[in-house]
Design an enzyme around this catalytic site. Sequence first.
Site, short mmCIF file in Angstrom:
data_model
loop_
_atom_site.label_atom_id
_atom_site.label_comp_id
_atom_site.label_asym_id
_atom_site.label_seq_id
_atom_site.Cartn_x
_atom_site.Cartn_y
_atom_site.Cartn_z
N HIS A 173 53.89 48.81 33.94
CA HIS A 173 53.16 48.96 32.68
C HIS A 173 53.52 47.86 31.71
CE1 HIS A 173 51.97 53.44 32.91
NE2 HIS A 173 50.90 52.68 32.95
N GLU A 180 41.60 43.46 54.55
CA GLU A 180 42.98 43.32 54.10
C GLU A 180 43.99 43.75 55.16
OE1 GLU A 180 43.43 45.41 50.40
OE2 GLU A 180 42.20 47.08 51.05
N ASP A 185 47.16 42.25 50.31
CA ASP A 185 47.55 43.07 51.46
C ASP A 185 47.43 42.31 52.77
OD1 ASP A 185 48.48 45.57 50.54
OD2 ASP A 185 46.46 46.07 49.90
N CYS A 202 39.26 38.75 46.51
CA CYS A 202 39.59 39.41 45.25
C CYS A 202 41.10 39.60 45.09
CB CYS A 202 38.86 40.74 45.12
SG CYS A 202 39.33 41.93 46.39
C1 PEP Z 1 44.44 42.96 47.77
O1 PEP Z 1 45.10 43.63 48.57
O2 PEP Z 1 44.39 41.72 47.79
C2 PEP Z 1 43.66 43.63 46.71
C3 PEP Z 1 42.82 42.99 45.94
O3 PEP Z 1 43.89 44.95 46.52
P1 PEP Z 1 45.18 45.52 45.78
O4 PEP Z 1 45.93 44.38 45.17
O5 PEP Z 1 44.67 46.47 44.77
O6 PEP Z 1 45.93 46.17 46.91
MG MG Z 2 44.79 45.77 48.74
#
Ligand code: PEP
Ligand code: MG
Length: 575
Positions: free
Chosen positions: A194, A436, A460, A507
């Site tokens: 946080h 991922e 991931d 992403c």
């Molecule tokens: C990722 O794994 O790259 C992703 C965008 O999801 P998170 O970071 O929420 O696991």
């Molecule tokens: Mg992820």
Amino acid sequence: MSFTLHGLPVSSGIAIGHAHLVSHASLEVSHYILPKGMVQEEVNRLDAALEKTRNDLTLLHEHKPQYAAAEFDAFIDLHLMILQDVHISQAAREMIMAEHCNAEWALKVQMDDLVMQFEAFEDSYLRERKTDVVQVVERILKTMGGQDGHAPPTAKHDVQPIMVAHDVSPADLIQLKPQQFAGILTDLGGATSHTSIVARSLNKPCVVGLHHARELIKDNDMLIVDGAQGVVIVNPDKQILAEYRLRHSQLELERQKLKRLKTSRATTLDGTPVELHANIELPSDLDEVKDNGAGGIGLFRSEFLFLNRDTLPDEEEQFVAYRTVAEGMNGLPVTIRTFDLGADKQLKNGTKRVASNPALGLRAIRLCLAEPQLFKTQLRALLRASVYGNIKILIPMLSGTAEINQTLNFIAAAKVGLDIDGLKYNPSVQIGGMIEIPAAALSLHAFTKKLDFLSIGTNDLIQYTLAIDRTDDEVAHLYDPLHPAVLHLLSHVITGANKAGIPVSVCGEMAGELAYTRLLLGIGLRQFSMHPAQLLASKQRVLTTNLPEIATLTQRMLRASDPMKIRDLLDKLNA
Ligand code: PEP
Ligand code: MG
């Protein structure tokens, strides 16, 4: 004496100023047995401290600073919840009565117990909530010692000193006028805590996980904070100071200049259009998304709607949240990811087993498929909201055909349910999958055949490819986006999706890191999604990239196996 500390970069930029050490209640409390007849008095002392802490937090709630981030209310609610949790208040009372120990000790023991329970959570975000437990107990202990919260800065030399804390609660951080501090340093914390989230929203250079900064840095030491590198230089010599002052003013200038790019199209020098989208956690992030000229939302981590609360949001509440974002983006794409939650986080009172390898356990789509009601509720809310804008549904952690089929069946069933209820939805809402898991990347055909779009979660994907826990700072140095295996998987997915004519984006954090923009463009990526604050700098990088010029270097990077060679080629690519 001059020395350098290294931590986790959380919020970029350079801050130069004198240290202001923020005091914290010592959690090394003493343990003593109460004299006879003092037990009830001690319980009363605890109750009075709990009451005072509750009042302080409620006052904070009622007099929220106008510059408070969207998360402020949630932080206070969470801290009030922890304060009232029987594991803290009632258990401490019972312990005083049973063991005749002092209240501070009882609190500390209960806190340690609760922290252990939080540490068992699979999800890193939830796991980090143990910090909130510690912060609440610190607050109570301060009250017992008659101390106030964090004092305002007293460093004499600066208008804006740099905060150095062992740990600081988000509530305390947000309470401090952002302009009071030039930068924030903490010993504890991870990139998704946080406190880190608030620090980012304050847009101040911030480094966490510095371990011993609070011990090693003295009040009024001169500090340079390089938020992008996670580096802190303590008492730098004149030359270093001058260098960083120059860099600081250059960065400021660049930041101002970047604002001019807000409305320009992201096109490479050779005229190839690139889509730059934003990652968000809550509907309240929309302002920042628009301020930075995002072309859409590439990742709405919807599970954040779950966090900091006792109950799951019902269909109506979710529908309103999704509709708000869809309407707010005025027809631009809004990619909403279904809950990426871990198994343990929804469990009541820790009655379910704790997975021994949480990152490999019942999380994300696996959990949704195992909890049909949870998934169905979210899908209905998403589908209903789809008529209010350009919503796309993104599924996390898919591993292959079986899960894709099951998911699509769920979506089809949710549509039938809405038909029966006479509720509207967009029948051709696009369904995408996150890549991922290495297995997903390697069975790409199953994904391109059945889904409308793909989004690569590099955070991931790297973790699972290299077997490096992304939340463990002890192996953080091995977490390497440039590992040949990672580059190979990225190239395989991007090239394969492009050939199949399926839109693909990245992403994960890699998308927003300027060092990798050209590499990803060279591999064939045309859609990026990142933290809103990274959008304009990324756009500038796109605008200065000539795709034919980088093609050969990118291909050489993909063929190379020597890490030094790969880095060398990356430097050339970015030169
Ligand atoms: C990722 O794994 O790259 C992703 C965008 O999801 P998170 O970071 O929420 O696991
Ligand atoms: Mg992820």
